[in-house]
Scaffold this motif. Structure first.
Motif, short mmCIF file in Angstrom:
data_model
loop_
_atom_site.label_atom_id
_atom_site.label_comp_id
_atom_site.label_asym_id
_atom_site.label_seq_id
_atom_site.Cartn_x
_atom_site.Cartn_y
_atom_site.Cartn_z
N VAL B 206 0.66 -1.12 0.05
CA VAL B 206 -0.17 -0.06 0.15
C VAL B 206 0.90 1.57 -0.22
O VAL B 206 2.02 1.18 0.98
N GLU B 225 -3.31 -0.92 -3.46
CA GLU B 225 -3.85 0.01 -2.63
C GLU B 225 -2.66 1.52 -2.73
O GLU B 225 -1.82 1.38 -2.42
N VAL B 227 -3.61 5.79 -0.95
CA VAL B 227 -5.20 5.86 0.02
C VAL B 227 -4.07 7.23 -0.71
O VAL B 227 -2.92 7.27 -0.51
N LYS B 245 -6.78 -0.39 6.96
CA LYS B 245 -8.28 -0.97 5.94
C LYS B 245 -7.74 -1.58 4.40
O LYS B 245 -7.73 -2.40 3.98
N ALA B 246 -6.84 -0.65 3.99
CA ALA B 246 -6.09 -0.62 2.89
C ALA B 246 -5.75 -1.75 2.72
O ALA B 246 -5.32 -2.86 1.56
#
Lengths: 364, 360
Positions: B206, B225, B227, B245-246
């Protein structure tokens, strides 16, 4: 002495009522009955004989909390302990009544990833003596998993058994920081934790140990316990750069590992600046939440910062160090008290005072 | 008009980009040292601009290194061997090579133990007072020149230098097939860290940044992911939740490729107990961070300084296609006075400029 725990209340056909030191509120410890859970198949019942006071116990006593642990209901205090087995559960094979044992305080879950990977000290479900809400062990008796009770060698006393707990912090730190026969060690802070870290570092073979403290008398103890050089330091941040030069000069060679057994901005700043490139700083003292430190220049010299939370798999090694005499913890026990209301009050007051009080020990 | 060097008396005059004052680069003659027995003379073909080069241009210093006299800039480079010293056996003229910038002493305990990146006597291209390699030619130890496979371009060779930072960080942080990685910052270093983490087998990566364009580049390069975050320190707690969460699972390793209080705070708070935070980005000297709670969860902080023994691995990653650095090269310039100035201006701008590359 109606409330003396030495006079056991005889109940139910001769069974002694188990008494413990309960933390009821700020600065309020009371010896009261403590009902034990039933003995599980893998448990043992231990008559506690020796128990030391830790800084965290004092912190709970004074503030009803310690970091994120908050005392919300009465809790038995204490966790550094050793005693004599009184009864064993049906599945217990390696211990018998009469065995003298040192107790490892924390019961982990054994099911999570951290436990299964051997880092059980980080288990989120950890139940640890005297960390709320888990009752501690300053009591006549406790019930505890047999796997966390380690038989004391013949020549190791119950008090030394109780000292395995703080000693374990130093041992775990020396392992994580990879102290060995080629690592020169700097220890900041000559309090109980700094001193057992000194003993552990020597036992791990560190060839040279330099220690600092603000208190001359504690430095003198460090000297008697084998520190090579002592440097008295101040609490003023402006003195940090001079002190870095002093400790480096005292070491003579590059400083490979620094243990910050205090945990303030000044000590971490000194640690990060004094340690050689590629070395390690081990943060043991847990004083502040947020720290302001020269992290970037240290990172740009590949000085790593290693954290310590309690210990794991340290009792066998501690007992071996004590048995062979590689470590002698007895000089650290400076004050002794009995398990009475007066004794408990006086003991905590003494421990909180610090100064010439290093390890305050209960004999039960 | 390319600065190939004037031909005088049949000898080409070697030209280089000299940092002569703040914001002032001048292409001027650069006399090469004589070729030692273990050296090679390399004709430079590709040189990338690093954030540190820009920092020197703008301030004449970088951390505690200060430019006190004119210095040739540049260090991320690759070229063609033209001449070898008498003891050089593994290279021949015509070989295309990527250059590792730093010459260490090989006598101190750091060097002898393999941590030569920490050598106190390190002589590193464009770290004062050592001249860099944005020049027609340089002379360099042959053992720091790594032959490029046929299908790897000279530009990719030059990219080995920044890629090495990512590779070294992944090694120090022990990135592997079981470590979920969080990367703070999707700038050039965050992006090479992403490529390296993937190549090391990280199952999930991430990456966060304030800039949406850079996040989209990261997504194209294989981030699981992305963010978008802010520079507002008040938002750390919320961002830690978004990050967790990601990731879906725990964050095992965080590479802070920005190096600010906020990014380190996020890193320390988001990483699982027993995990590692690698501080790669060098923002401020003094940092205010929640170090103690992290230490009390045995989240270790490891630092990185440049790299060691990374070229062979980088070249192998490029050769096998495990890593493709070409998308990072967003702008190209030739080697002329005007183009040197434009190139540095572009690199300093940041934004859509990721790696600015000179073709000589």
């Amino acid at each position: 002495m109606a409330d003396s725990a030495e006079i056991m209340v005889q109940k139910n056909g001769g069974e002694e009522e188990n008494m413990a030191a309960w933390l009821l509120g700020v600065n309020t410890l009371r010896i009261q009955p403590y009902q034990l859970p039933p003995l599980g198949p893998h448990d043992v019942k231990v008559g506690i004989k020796a128990l030391g006071i830790c800084g965290s116990d004092v912190h709970h006593f004074k503030t009803m909390r310690c970091a994120n642990f908050i005392v919300k209901k009465p809790m038995v205090i204490g966790h550094e302990c050793a005693g004599i087995i009184e009864a064993v559960g049906s599945e217990v094979k390696n211990l018998a009544p009469g065995d003298r044992v040192a107790l490892e305080p924390g019961i982990s879950c054994s099911r999570c990833d951290l436990c299964k990977n051997g880092r059980y000290n980080l288990c989120s479900q950890m139940r640890f003596f005297g960390s709320p809400p888990t009752n501690g062990s300053l009591a006549n008796k406790v019930v505890h998993p047999a796997s966390l009770c380690y038989k004391l060698p013949e020549n190791v006393s119950l008090e030394e058994g109780a000292m395995c707990e703080p000693l374990s912090v130093g041992v775990h730190a020396c392992r994580r920081a990879q102290v060995g026969p080629e690592t020169s060690v700097l220890i900041l802070g000559a309090g109980p934790i700094g001193l057992i870290t000194l003993l552990a570092a020597r036992a791990f073979g560190a060839p040279r140990v330099v220690m600092t403290d603000v208190d001359e008398s504690r430095l003198a103890i460090a000297k008697s316990l084998g520190a090579d050089e002592l440097i008295q330091v101040s609490t003023e941040m402006k003195d940090a750069s001079d002190e870095v030069v002093k400790v480096q000069t005292a070491m003579g060679t590059g400083i490979d590992v620094t243990f910050d057994c205090v945990g303030y901005n000044k000590t971490m700043t000194t640690a990060l600046n004094a340690t050689r490139s590629g070395g390690k700083v081990c943060l043991i003292g847990l004083a502040l939440s947020e720290m302001t430190v020269p992290l970037t220049p240290a990172a740009a010299r590949e000085v790593d910062v290693i954290g310590i939370f309690r210990y794991r798999n340290t009792w066998p090694l501690c007992l071996d160090f004590l048995k062979t005499g590689k470590i002698d913890v007895k000089p650290l026990i400076t004050h002794r008290f009995k398990f009475t209301q007066e004794g408990v009050d006086a003991a905590f007051e003494t421990s909180a005072r610090g100064g010439n009080a290093i390890k305050v020990m209960f004999n039960l | 008009m390319g600065s190939q060097g004037d031909v005088r008396n049949g000898e080409e005059e070697n030209m280089a980009a000299w940092l002569v004052a703040v914001n002032t680069l001048k292409i001027q003659p650069f006399k090469l040292p004589s070729l030692g027995p273990h050296d090679v003379r390399v004709r430079m073909k590709a040189v990338g601009i690093c954030g540190s080069d820009v920092h020197y241009l703008k301030t004449l210093r970088c951390a505690h290194f200060v430019v006190e006299e004119p210095m040739v800039i540049g260090h991320e480079c690759a070229g063609i061997v033209e001449e070898m010293g008498s003891e050089v056996t593994h290279l021949v003229p015509g070989d295309r090579v990527a250059l590792e910038p730093g010459i260490s002493c090989w006598r101190c305990s750091y060097c002898k133990q393999g941590s030569y990146n920490l050598c106190p006597e390190m002589k590193f291209f464009a770290t004062p007072p050592v001249h860099g390699s944005l020049a027609n030619q340089v002379v360099h130890p042959a053992d720091l020149c790594f032959k490029l496979p046929e299908d790897i371009t000279l530009e990719e060779g030059a990219m080995c230098e920044p890629l090495s930072v990512g590779v070294h960080a992944c090694r120090r942080a022990n990135v592997g097939p079981e470590t979920n990685v969080l990367i703070m910052g999707a700038g050039p270093i965050g992006l090479v860290a992403l490529l390296a983490a993937r190549a090391f087998g990280a199952p999930r990566v991430v990456i966060v940044d304030v800039d949406e364009f850079r996040l989209s580049v990261a997504k194209d390069l294989g981030a699981s992911e992305t963010v978008k975050v802010s520079t507002n320190e008040e938002e750390v707690a919320g961002e830690v939740e978004l990050i967790k969460k990601a990731m879906g699972e725990s964050v095992d390793i965080t590479l802070d490729c920005a190096g600010f209080n906020k990014t380190m705070t996020t890193a320390l708070n988001a990483t699982r107990p027993g995990g590692k935070v690698c501080l790669v980005g060098m923002g401020h000297n003094e940092m205010t961070v929640p170090l103690t709670p992290a230490a009390a969860r045995e989240v270790d902080v490891v630092g990185v300084f440049r790299y060691k023994n990374t070229w062979p691995l980088c070249i192998e990653f490029l050769r096998s296609g495990k890593i493709d650095v070409k998308p990072l090269i967003t702008h190209r310039f030739g080697f002329s006075q005007k183009e040197v100035e434009d190139a540095f201006e572009t690199s300093a701008r940041g934004g859509s400029a990721i790696k600015v590359m000179f073709n000589l």
